[in-house]
Design a protein around this motif. Structure first.
Motif, mmCIF file in Angstrom:
data_model
loop_
_atom_site.group_PDB
_atom_site.id
_atom_site.type_symbol
_atom_site.label_atom_id
_atom_site.label_comp_id
_atom_site.label_asym_id
_atom_site.label_seq_id
_atom_site.Cartn_x
_atom_site.Cartn_y
_atom_site.Cartn_z
ATOM 1 N N ALA A 238 -1.982 9.061 -0.194
ATOM 2 C CA ALA A 238 -2.840 7.874 -0.304
ATOM 3 C C ALA A 238 -3.952 8.090 -1.315
ATOM 4 O O ALA A 238 -4.245 7.224 -2.148
ATOM 5 C CB ALA A 238 -3.413 7.526 1.068
ATOM 6 N N GLY A 241 -2.831 7.937 -5.074
ATOM 7 C CA GLY A 241 -2.170 6.731 -5.566
ATOM 8 C C GLY A 241 -0.662 6.830 -5.595
ATOM 9 O O GLY A 241 -0.007 6.145 -6.399
ATOM 10 N N LEU A 243 1.411 6.037 -3.101
ATOM 11 C CA LEU A 243 2.032 5.186 -2.097
ATOM 12 C C LEU A 243 2.875 4.099 -2.754
ATOM 13 O O LEU A 243 2.612 3.691 -3.892
ATOM 14 C CB LEU A 243 0.969 4.528 -1.216
ATOM 15 C CG LEU A 243 0.017 5.459 -0.465
ATOM 16 C CD1 LEU A 243 -0.970 4.641 0.343
ATOM 17 C CD2 LEU A 243 0.794 6.417 0.438
ATOM 18 N N ASP A 244 3.865 3.602 -2.025
ATOM 19 C CA ASP A 244 4.628 2.428 -2.445
ATOM 20 C C ASP A 244 4.037 1.233 -1.701
ATOM 21 O O ASP A 244 4.477 0.868 -0.609
ATOM 22 C CB ASP A 244 6.108 2.612 -2.102
ATOM 23 C CG ASP A 244 6.992 1.500 -2.661
ATOM 24 O OD1 ASP A 244 6.472 0.384 -2.859
ATOM 25 O OD2 ASP A 244 8.194 1.747 -2.877
ATOM 26 N N SER A 245 3.027 0.637 -2.300
ATOM 27 C CA SER A 245 2.265 -0.415 -1.621
ATOM 28 C C SER A 245 3.118 -1.628 -1.301
ATOM 29 O O SER A 245 2.946 -2.268 -0.252
ATOM 30 C CB SER A 245 1.062 -0.827 -2.486
ATOM 31 O OG SER A 245 0.212 0.276 -2.685
ATOM 32 N N ASP A 246 4.062 -1.966 -2.181
ATOM 33 C CA ASP A 246 4.935 -3.114 -1.922
ATOM 34 C C ASP A 246 5.808 -2.871 -0.699
ATOM 35 O O ASP A 246 5.985 -3.758 0.148
ATOM 36 C CB ASP A 246 5.814 -3.402 -3.136
ATOM 37 C CG ASP A 246 5.031 -4.034 -4.284
ATOM 38 O OD1 ASP A 246 3.913 -4.536 -4.024
ATOM 39 O OD2 ASP A 246 5.528 -4.017 -5.419
ATOM 40 N N TYR A 247 6.365 -1.672 -0.607
ATOM 41 C CA TYR A 247 7.222 -1.356 0.539
ATOM 42 C C TYR A 247 6.405 -1.415 1.826
ATOM 43 O O TYR A 247 6.850 -1.976 2.839
ATOM 44 C CB TYR A 247 7.859 0.027 0.360
ATOM 45 C CG TYR A 247 8.976 0.300 1.350
ATOM 46 C CD1 TYR A 247 10.287 -0.023 1.036
ATOM 47 C CD2 TYR A 247 8.718 0.863 2.595
ATOM 48 C CE1 TYR A 247 11.325 0.215 1.937
ATOM 49 C CE2 TYR A 247 9.730 1.100 3.502
ATOM 50 C CZ TYR A 247 11.029 0.767 3.166
ATOM 51 O OH TYR A 247 12.044 0.992 4.076
ATOM 52 N N ILE A 248 5.224 -0.816 1.793
ATOM 53 C CA ILE A 248 4.365 -0.824 2.977
ATOM 54 C C ILE A 248 4.042 -2.258 3.391
ATOM 55 O O ILE A 248 4.127 -2.615 4.580
ATOM 56 C CB ILE A 248 3.072 -0.032 2.700
ATOM 57 C CG1 ILE A 248 3.386 1.464 2.512
ATOM 58 C CG2 ILE A 248 2.066 -0.214 3.840
ATOM 59 C CD1 ILE A 248 2.211 2.281 2.020
ATOM 60 N N ALA A 249 3.712 -3.098 2.420
ATOM 61 C CA ALA A 249 3.291 -4.471 2.719
ATOM 62 C C ALA A 249 4.428 -5.325 3.246
ATOM 63 O O ALA A 249 4.244 -6.129 4.176
ATOM 64 C CB ALA A 249 2.691 -5.104 1.473
ATOM 65 N N ASP A 256 -2.534 1.352 8.317
ATOM 66 C CA ASP A 256 -3.964 1.682 8.318
ATOM 67 C C ASP A 256 -4.316 2.565 9.506
ATOM 68 O O ASP A 256 -5.093 3.526 9.364
ATOM 69 C CB ASP A 256 -4.804 0.404 8.339
ATOM 70 C CG ASP A 256 -4.715 -0.373 7.027
ATOM 71 O OD1 ASP A 256 -4.330 0.231 6.009
ATOM 72 O OD2 ASP A 256 -5.015 -1.587 7.043
ATOM 73 N N ALA A 323 5.744 5.608 3.672
ATOM 74 C CA ALA A 323 4.597 5.306 2.811
ATOM 75 C C ALA A 323 4.951 5.353 1.340
ATOM 76 O O ALA A 323 4.293 4.706 0.508
ATOM 77 C CB ALA A 323 3.458 6.278 3.104
ATOM 78 N N THR A 324 5.990 6.094 0.986
ATOM 79 C CA THR A 324 6.391 6.209 -0.416
ATOM 80 C C THR A 324 7.691 5.472 -0.710
ATOM 81 O O THR A 324 8.211 5.563 -1.825
ATOM 82 C CB THR A 324 6.546 7.700 -0.798
ATOM 83 O OG1 THR A 324 7.441 8.332 0.132
ATOM 84 C CG2 THR A 324 5.205 8.414 -0.760
#
Length: 903
Positions: A238, A241, A243-249, A256, A323-324
């Protein structure tokens, strides 16, 4: 049905050992045995077999086999009984206890050695028709934490990846897995990737096992700190930077909360190092390797699962992959390495007490769905007792009838002495087994039911990558042995449930199992083999290995899950799990200053009822031992190759000592395989605390507080015999199967005259003796014609005679006059020089032979293999070959030749 006529050639079947699920070609020899080879067409192994698989042909004999039903009579002895009478008795007693005390008073304890069809019928009877979920399995002891972790994260017990990911990964992270010994065929596949593509390897383990020998980074963390390490990794990903933010979202929830918990556990590289006992550089290197490698497979096994925090460890690993977005993609996934050949098949049919069949759970919709499919009159409506709880309930008298199928809980359960004592309290104790005697059978069994063994039974198993393969019969079933599914079905009929158990073949059971997997599924459940529901008997018999899911209408199975989400929770999202703050639940004390870690060795399996019958497999590590770091050995006064007594709050064992720098300070390691049947004081399960993971119910086998003290023996020795021997009660001993009979390695403090008296009481034929009682030496042998019948060698600690030399003479069909005259010298004669302890079990290559090759200039494992074939099959001995080569410095002798000297 599968042909078993040797004239028809080899039968394709599947190995009965670990969860790799290797294909085997078995060619019967018309004498009850078979030639064994790897199946080059099976996608799990492509023809490669490990040492245990290669030796399967040596385990097919009928010695000590249970061939007929038996019942305990009023005199306390076991007597042969007709099948109909045995089944009537079991059904009558079960029915009586259920009527009197309710369905919760009975239980089944199953095994990952069973076929899926056996598992299915047993689960259907207990959960669907008796009405109790008290049906658990020894798989609870090896992979329950993975199941719980999968279900918490994915909404189902889904293995996301497959074996092809091992070929495509750029980083292979092995956590709590000695794959070089326990899954050697897969480990060689990983090494092939490393050699061909440059994949890197990280090994995370408190022990520097042989798996670590090929690691680019070895992390010898403190026991119980895996959660801290992967929590620190999540924070580092985290913070950097990565992380795969799109996958998480789009595909997950709870990130969180999980990240906040991870920060509280290990919020930085320094905090992670402090929590795990690693250096900051080691931690930073691992974090960087994971971050910079898009294709990462994290493989974990018993070192993760067998823990009171096992489920949290699994989820801490999965969190990093979620997360990735490194999940369900070629070369990227978390991957559970299954321990047993059909632990996965047991999971599919609900063999665990907290599951229903076809990956369904104890929720009202699933309960109703299974009830309607089975037309079950009294389906269980809540989870049953897990393994450790089950045996505690037996001890309390709450469970009064138990049926054990194909496993040995009196050895393998934690606090095994208590488990064995509990079995003696049962009103009805039934065992379905292959063998006449083991620790569980000997704990007061009332009814023994002879089950078919590997090579005789037919059905399916599922391996670690969700691949279903056939186990096929290639030997005629001996005596009156029957398939487990048939035995359970016959009892079910006698309980009044005949129409639901009118199976005529394993194929019929499989078709019903497949139909249930697809029943009201529609893609909502991961396990679906609906495409196989309508297989004919012939198509079932010819079934080639196939992965699930393969739904009705699919032209090919689905290899991977979750690359694009599609999880099995109600909202189709994965759950990040916030793990508990790691803490070992049992503290060391001044009286118990060490922690005992238990596990497997390379060439043995579980409690050795199969592998222990192979002469080849008994030669690598023939005696039960405890491994200790040199500093601890000095501190507690124990020496290498001496003996020590290991004690916990639950029991004690006396074991050979192996001093090794590969063992972590403050830790002991002891193998689990020896039982009361194979050694005098080595039931290591009796030492293990019965502490379990709160989510999975899996026992903590890796960190029991323990103490160690030296135990002195004046004499060492060995005995060899054509028949089993009952050694004197005062002796420490370990039994080893040898060519032509039985071997016993022992230590003792009794005077030698007692040994002479004992030997004369157990031998027949001519007896030759050498006596030097003043020097502490006694050697004797009896002969039948020119063949050794029994021999005994006793002497001071390292002067009893050469075990390997005498063992070779014992295996001979006849001795020459010179060999017979010189036998009692215990030294090599006539070219029968000792090859030393076996290092390569596949080809029977001993340590002395290997060291001679090194002395002659073979300086690498590859060169040793080219000369001796050692290490060229399964590869599990390669780390030991490398160590032997490294320990030998090559120097030029005075005459210009090379010789190896100890470094």
């Amino acid at each position: 049905m599968t042909a078993i006529d040797p004239a028809l050639g080899a039968t394709r079947t599947t190995c009965p050992y670990c969860g790799v699920g290797c294909g085997v070609l078995a060619t019967p020899d018309n004498n009850g045995g078979a030639a064994i080879a790897g199946d080059p067409e099976h996608p799990a192994n492509f023809g490669r077999l490990c040492s245990k698989g290669s030796a399967l042909g040596e385990t097919l004999g009928l010695e000590d086999r249970l061939l007929y039903p038996m019942i305990r009579c009023s005199k306390g002895t076991m007597e042969r009984i007709a099948w109909s009478d045995a089944l009537d008795h079991v059904a009558h007693r079960f029915a009586h206890i259920v009527k009197r005390d309710g369905p919760g008073a009975v239980a089944f304890y199953l095994s990952g050695q069973l076929l899926t069809e056996d598992y299915y019928v047993a689960n259907k009877l207990m959960k669907g028709f008796i009405g109790s979920a008290n049906v658990d399995t020894n798989s609870r002891l090896c992979m329950a934490s993975s199941v719980a972790g999968h279900r918490r994260a994915f909404g189902a017990d889904t293995v996301p990846g497959c074996y092809e990911d091992l070929d495509a990964a750029d980083l292979l992270v092995l956590v709590g897995s000695n794959a070089a010994w326990c899954h050697p065929v897969l480990f060689q596949r990983m090494l092939a990737n490393k050699q061909a593509r440059g994949a890197r390897m990280v090994v995370i383990d408190p022990r520097r096992t042989d798996t670590a020998g090929d690691a680019d980074l070895f992390l010898g963390l403190k026991p119980g700190t895996d959660t801290a390490l992967f929590s620190g990794l999540l924070v580092a990903l985290a913070d950097s930077g990565a992380l795969d933010s799109d996958y998480i979202a789009h595909h997950t929830s709870g990130f969180d909360e999980a990240l906040a918990r991870a920060k509280s556990i290990a919020g930085s590289v320094g905090a992670t190092a402090l929590a795990t006992g690693l250096s900051e550089q080691e931690v930073a290197d691992f974090f960087q390797m994971f971050k910079s490698s898009p294709r990462v497979v994290t493989l974990y096994s018993q070192g993760v699962n067998q823990s009171a925090q096992g489920t949290d460890k699994v989820n801490a690993i999965i969190n990093c992959h979620l997360a990735t977005g490194r999940i369900g993609k070629p070369g990227a996934s978390p991957f559970s390495l299954t321990g047993q050949p059909n632990a996965m098949g047991g999971r599919e049919v609900g063999g665990l007490a907290n599951q229903l069949a076809a990956h369904m759970a104890f929720t009202p919709p699933d309960i109703d769905r299974v009830r309607r499919f089975w037309k079950a009159p009294r389906i269980a409506t809540h989870e049953g007792l897990k393994a450790v709880q089950m045996f505690e309930a037996i001890a309390k008298g709450e469970i009064k009838a138990l049926w054990v199928m194909g496993t040995n809980p009196a050895v393998s359960l934690p606090d095994a002495d208590a488990a064995r004592a509990a079995l003696k309290k049962l009103e009805l104790f039934v065992v379905s087994e292959n063998v006449l005697s083991n620790d569980t059978v000997n704990a007061g069994v009332h009814v023994l039911l002879p089950a078919q063994a590997w090579g005789e039974k037919s059905g399916t198993v599922t391996n670690s990558e969700r691949r279903i393969s056939r186990q096929r019969a290639f030997l005629r079933a001996p005596g009156e042995t029957k398939p487990d599914w048939w035995i359970v079905g016959e009892v079910a009929k006698r309980l009044g449930f005949g129409p639901a158990f009118d199976f005529k073949s394993a194929a019929e059971v499989f078709r019903e199992h497949a139909a249930l997997s697809a029943f009201e599924n529609g893609g909502g459940r991961d396990f679906d083999i609906g495409a196989l529901t309508s297989l004919s008997d012939e198509e079932f018999d010819e079934l080639t290995p196939v992965m699930w899911p393969i739904r009705a209408g699919d032209s090919a199975p689905q290899q991977r899950f979750f690359a694009n989400g599609g999880f099995f929770a109600n909202d189709h999202r994965a759950r990040f799990i916030a793990p508990e703050i790691p803490a070992l639940r049992s503290e060391t004390t001044a009286g118990r200053p060490l922690r005992l870690n238990t596990g497997r060795i390379r060439d043995q399996w579980h409690t050795m009822t199969r592998s222990g019958t192979s002469p080849r497999l008994g030669q690598h590590l023939p005696e039960p031992f405890v491994e200790i770091h040199p500093d601890d050995a000095i501190r507690y006064g124990v020496d290498d190759d001496s003996f020590a007594r290991v004690t916990t709050d639950y029991g004690q064992c006396t074991l050979k000592v192996a001093v090794s720098e590969r063992q972590q300070r403050g830790m002991l390691f002891a193998p689990i395989h020896w039982s009361e049947a194979t050694a005098s004081t080595a039931r290591v399960g009796a030492l293990v605390a019965p502490i379990t993971d709160p989510f999975s119910g899996q026992p903590e086998n890796k960190a029991t507080p323990a103490s160690i003290v030296p135990y002195e023996y004046v004499f060492r020795g060995f005995a060899l015999s054509r028949v089993p021997l009952q050694l004197p009660y005062h002796v420490w001993w370990a039994r080893v199967t040898v060519a032509g009979g039985y071997g016993y390695l022992f230590a003792d403090n009794a005077d030698l005259a007692r040994w002479q008296t004992w030997l004369r009481s157990v031998t027949c034929g001519d007896l030759a003796e050498y006596k030097d009682f003043g020097g502490g030496v006694y050697r004797a042998a009896s002969f039948i014609e020119n063949r050794i019948a029994t021999c005994l060698f006793v002497g001071p600690a390292r002067d009893a005679g050469d075990w390997d030399v005498v063992k070779n003479l014992f295996a001979a069909d006849a001795l020459s006059d010179d060999q017979r005259r010189t036998l009692l010298s215990g030294k090599s004669m006539d070219g029968l020089a000792s090859t030393g302890p076996i290092v390569c079990a596949c080809f029977g290559v001993g340590r002395t032979t290997i060291c001679d090759a090194i002395a002659a200039g073979a300086g690498t494992a590859a060169e040793i293999g080219a000369q001796l074939k050692a290490g060229t099959n399964c590869g599990s001995c390669i780390p030991e070959l490398k160590r032997l080569a490294a320990q030998a410095g090559v120097v030029a002798s005075a005459d210009g030749h090379k010789q190896a000297v100890a470094s």
